[in-house]
Write an enzyme that holds these catalytic residues in place. Structure first.
Site, PDB file in Angstrom:
ATOM      1  N   ARG A  21      -6.319  -0.013  23.115  1.00 16.17           N
ATOM      2  CA  ARG A  21      -7.240  -1.049  23.636  1.00 16.17           C
ATOM      3  C   ARG A  21      -6.540  -2.399  23.729  1.00 16.17           C
ATOM      4  NH1 ARG A  21     -11.903  -1.314  19.677  1.00 16.17           N
ATOM      5  NH2 ARG A  21     -10.157  -0.949  18.288  1.00 16.17           N
ATOM      6  N   ASN A  40     -13.458   1.985  22.092  1.00 18.56           N
ATOM      7  CA  ASN A  40     -13.337   3.340  21.562  1.00 18.56           C
ATOM      8  C   ASN A  40     -14.694   4.031  21.641  1.00 18.56           C
ATOM      9  OD1 ASN A  40     -10.628   3.162  20.861  1.00 18.56           O
ATOM     10  ND2 ASN A  40     -11.052   2.574  18.756  1.00 18.56           N
TER      11      ASN A  40
END
Length: 93
Positions: A21, A40
């Site tokens: 990320r 996530n």
């Protein structure tokens, strides 16, 4: 004219716990002109939502697909749509 779009991508593979990320956000900011997020999911995937000019969204998608990411991308699913707005920057969720 470069139309504005919304790109939603679900990334499968070993993409959690490896900085995926963070690198996605950094790359979106490097490309420029993109807002949205990387998050996530409970099933081990990462969801990426990017809004901005189509060319910049295509660059982000290409980066997600080319294997130059942390971890190991085994596959992606993408959806193109019209922007919905509501994002001030590109963030990690």
């Amino acid at each position: 004219m470069n139309e504005r779009v919304r790109l939603t991508v679900w990334v499968r593979g070993h993409v959690q716990g490896v900085g995926f990320r963070w690198y996605t956000r950094a790359n979106a900011l490097r490309i420029g002109g993109l807002v949205g997020f990387a998050s996530n999911l409970a099933d081990g995937r990462v969801q990426v939502v990017a809004e901005g000019p189509r060319a910049e969204c295509e660059q982000l998608l290409e980066w997600l697909q080319d294997g130059d990411t942390p971890g190991k991308v085994e596959g992606i699913t993408e959806i193109w749509d019209t922007p919905r707005g509501g994002y001030g920057t590109f963030e990690i969720r």
